[in-house]
Write a protein that holds these residues in place. Structure first.
Motif, PDB file in Angstrom:
ATOM      1  N   ASP A 132      65.995   0.409  28.249  1.00 56.95           N
ATOM      2  CA  ASP A 132      65.225   0.617  27.025  1.00 56.95           C
ATOM      3  C   ASP A 132      65.096   2.118  26.760  1.00 56.95           C
ATOM      4  OD1 ASP A 132      63.429   0.643  24.941  1.00 56.95           O
ATOM      5  OD2 ASP A 132      62.110  -0.874  25.798  1.00 56.95           O
ATOM      6  N   LEU A 133      65.603   2.567  25.614  1.00 61.06           N
ATOM      7  CA  LEU A 133      65.535   3.988  25.245  1.00 61.06           C
ATOM      8  C   LEU A 133      64.421   4.262  24.240  1.00 61.06           C
ATOM      9  CD1 LEU A 133      69.297   5.021  24.803  1.00 61.06           C
ATOM     10  CD2 LEU A 133      67.934   4.829  26.885  1.00 61.06           C
ATOM     11  N   THR A 134      63.466   3.354  24.126  1.00 61.68           N
ATOM     12  CA  THR A 134      62.409   3.529  23.125  1.00 61.68           C
ATOM     13  C   THR A 134      61.707   4.874  23.280  1.00 61.68           C
ATOM     14  OG1 THR A 134      62.063   1.138  23.042  1.00 61.68           O
ATOM     15  CG2 THR A 134      60.314   2.522  22.148  1.00 61.68           C
ATOM     16  N   ASP A 135      61.511   5.330  24.512  1.00 59.78           N
ATOM     17  CA  ASP A 135      60.833   6.612  24.736  1.00 59.78           C
ATOM     18  C   ASP A 135      61.651   7.800  24.237  1.00 59.78           C
ATOM     19  OD1 ASP A 135      58.731   5.283  25.887  1.00 59.78           O
ATOM     20  OD2 ASP A 135      59.362   5.652  27.959  1.00 59.78           O
ATOM     21  N   LEU A 136      62.939   7.568  23.959  1.00 62.34           N
ATOM     22  CA  LEU A 136      63.795   8.653  23.479  1.00 62.34           C
ATOM     23  C   LEU A 136      63.927   8.666  21.961  1.00 62.34           C
ATOM     24  CD1 LEU A 136      66.794   8.613  26.009  1.00 62.34           C
ATOM     25  CD2 LEU A 136      64.606   9.804  26.179  1.00 62.34           C
ATOM     26  N   VAL A 137      63.314   7.700  21.293  1.00 60.64           N
ATOM     27  CA  VAL A 137      63.443   7.621  19.835  1.00 60.64           C
ATOM     28  C   VAL A 137      62.903   8.902  19.208  1.00 60.64           C
ATOM     29  CG1 VAL A 137      62.688   6.438  17.755  1.00 60.64           C
ATOM     30  CG2 VAL A 137      63.336   5.114  19.766  1.00 60.64           C
ATOM     31  N   PRO A 138      63.715   9.576  18.403  1.00 64.03           N
ATOM     32  CA  PRO A 138      63.260  10.832  17.792  1.00 64.03           C
ATOM     33  C   PRO A 138      62.354  10.573  16.594  1.00 64.03           C
ATOM     34  CG  PRO A 138      65.466  10.308  17.027  1.00 64.03           C
ATOM     35  CD  PRO A 138      65.090   9.240  18.027  1.00 64.03           C
ATOM     36  N   ASP A 139      61.593  11.583  16.242  1.00 68.64           N
ATOM     37  CA  ASP A 139      60.863  11.507  14.974  1.00 68.64           C
ATOM     38  C   ASP A 139      61.897  11.519  13.859  1.00 68.64           C
ATOM     39  OD1 ASP A 139      58.435  11.571  16.283  1.00 68.64           O
ATOM     40  OD2 ASP A 139      58.345  13.759  16.261  1.00 68.64           O
ATOM     41  N   ALA A 140      61.796  10.569  12.967  1.00 67.77           N
ATOM     42  CA  ALA A 140      62.790  10.466  11.907  1.00 67.77           C
ATOM     43  C   ALA A 140      62.146   9.927  10.654  1.00 67.77           C
ATOM     44  CB  ALA A 140      63.938   9.542  12.340  1.00 67.77           C
ATOM     45  N   VAL A 141      62.707  10.332   9.533  1.00 69.08           N
ATOM     46  CA  VAL A 141      62.273   9.786   8.257  1.00 69.08           C
ATOM     47  C   VAL A 141      62.875   8.401   8.125  1.00 69.08           C
ATOM     48  CG1 VAL A 141      62.312  10.050   5.755  1.00 69.08           C
ATOM     49  CG2 VAL A 141      62.104  12.076   7.224  1.00 69.08           C
ATOM     50  N   LEU A 142      62.020   7.400   7.977  1.00 72.66           N
ATOM     51  CA  LEU A 142      62.488   6.021   7.903  1.00 72.66           C
ATOM     52  C   LEU A 142      62.406   5.512   6.465  1.00 72.66           C
ATOM     53  CD1 LEU A 142      60.701   4.685  11.115  1.00 72.66           C
ATOM     54  CD2 LEU A 142      63.094   5.357  10.868  1.00 72.66           C
ATOM     55  N   PRO A 143      63.324   4.601   6.099  1.00 71.67           N
ATOM     56  CA  PRO A 143      64.415   4.066   6.924  1.00 71.67           C
ATOM     57  C   PRO A 143      65.522   5.098   7.137  1.00 71.67           C
ATOM     58  CG  PRO A 143      64.600   3.234   4.688  1.00 71.67           C
ATOM     59  CD  PRO A 143      63.314   4.012   4.743  1.00 71.67           C
ATOM     60  N   THR A 144      66.269   4.905   8.236  1.00 70.06           N
ATOM     61  CA  THR A 144      67.382   5.794   8.562  1.00 70.06           C
ATOM     62  C   THR A 144      68.593   4.957   8.926  1.00 70.06           C
ATOM     63  OG1 THR A 144      67.981   7.734   9.901  1.00 70.06           O
ATOM     64  CG2 THR A 144      66.873   5.941  11.031  1.00 70.06           C
ATOM     65  N   PRO A 145      69.819   5.433   8.675  1.00 76.95           N
ATOM     66  CA  PRO A 145      71.008   4.642   9.014  1.00 76.95           C
ATOM     67  C   PRO A 145      71.087   4.352  10.511  1.00 76.95           C
ATOM     68  CG  PRO A 145      71.582   6.436   7.524  1.00 76.95           C
ATOM     69  CD  PRO A 145      70.170   6.676   7.960  1.00 76.95           C
TER      70      PRO A 145
END
Length: 291
Positions: A132-145
């Protein structure tokens, strides 16, 4: 006509002679469909070894080998008489069309243009092999491709040696021959003399059902041979298996190769970031495209 038949028999005799001292020695050999030659009774437990022996003989016999199966195709049988293949002009037209095609406009993974909303991030960050890489999810403007999110996850994964090693331990097998599908019955098909693009004329693949699709597959084979020294080992109808002589390096190379592999293999059940981790660690590529 008698002279032509004798010449074809001489071809078979020459190939049989070239097989001496290899794992192909003594196996039944004869004419196959559309100008091909078939070698029967290949041991399913020695697929890679048999293909490597035949591939080493390409400069001698002038024919490229690909493993096939008659598990799903009764027409793949040795024939007493040769069957006419494409004419030189027909094959040349096929190759020219392949060389001018744009295969990656057709071969695109169905998720390529999807947008990820906040409630879907966990799905793409978990992968399919238990890491699980959830902890690596970057801050991003959603929705994103999807491709943008997965590339960001992959880049962060490359910077975490321990987590990268954990992912690699789970996905390494998909780029090793042990992962390959093995049919019950295997034949070796020797394709008529042609270049890499031309060899696709005889490749039976669910992802290339029309001649135009076959031409695009031919261009993929040519591009992968040039870039990665990827050689087609087997075609099982819905699956293709490749031996890769130059592995992509982690980063941009692995990411690009993973995208192409996923595009050609929509039924390969791995996230793109998982495929990108696996590719630099093995020399066997597996393509799966089924109904």
């Amino acid at each position: 006509m008698i002279g032509k038949a004798a010449g074809l028999r001489d071809d078979l005799n020459q190939i049989e002679a070239a097989f001496r001292g290899t794992p192909l020695a003594g196996l039944p050999i004869g004419h196959g469909p559309s100008g091909t030659i078939l070698v029967a009774d290949v041991d399913p437990d020695r697929l890679h070894e048999v293909w490597q022996a035949a591939e080493a003989l390409v400069p001698v016999i002038g024919r490229r080998p690909v493993l096939v199966t008659d598990d799903f195709d009764d027409a793949l049988t040795i024939r007493s008489e040769p069957e006419q293949g494409p004419s030189e002009s027909e094959l040349r037209t096929f190759v020219e069309a392949a060389a001018s095609s744009e295969p990656w406009l057709t071969y695109r993974h169905y998720s390529e243009d999807q947008q990820v909303d906040e409630d879907e991030i966990g799905f793409y960050a978990r992968g399919t092999t238990g890491v699980d890489l959830t902890d690596l999810v970057p801050d991003a403007v959603l929705p994103t491709p999807v491709s943008v999110l997965e590339r960001a996850l992959y880049d962060r994964l490359l910077a975490d040696a321990d987590l990268h090693a954990e992912v690699l331990g789970n996905v390494r097998l998909v780029t090793q021959a042990e992962y390959w599908y093995t049919p019950d019955s295997v034949l070796l098909m020797l394709l008529p003399p042609s270049d890499v693009r031309g060899s696709a004329y005889w490749v039976d693949f669910y992802g290339a059902l029309t001649q135009e699709d076959q031409q695009q597959l031919a261009e993929v084979l040519a591009q992968w041979r040039h870039r990665w020294d990827a050689r087609l080992v087997a075609s099982w109808g819905t699956m293709l298996q490749f031996h890769v002589g130059r592995r992509p390096t982690p980063g941009d190379e692995a990411w690009a190769a993973a995208g192409q592999l996923k595009a050609l293999a929509p039924n390969l059940e791995l996230s793109r970031w998982e495929v990108a981790v696996a590719l630099p660690a093995g020399d066997a590529w597996f393509v799966h495209n089924r109904p």
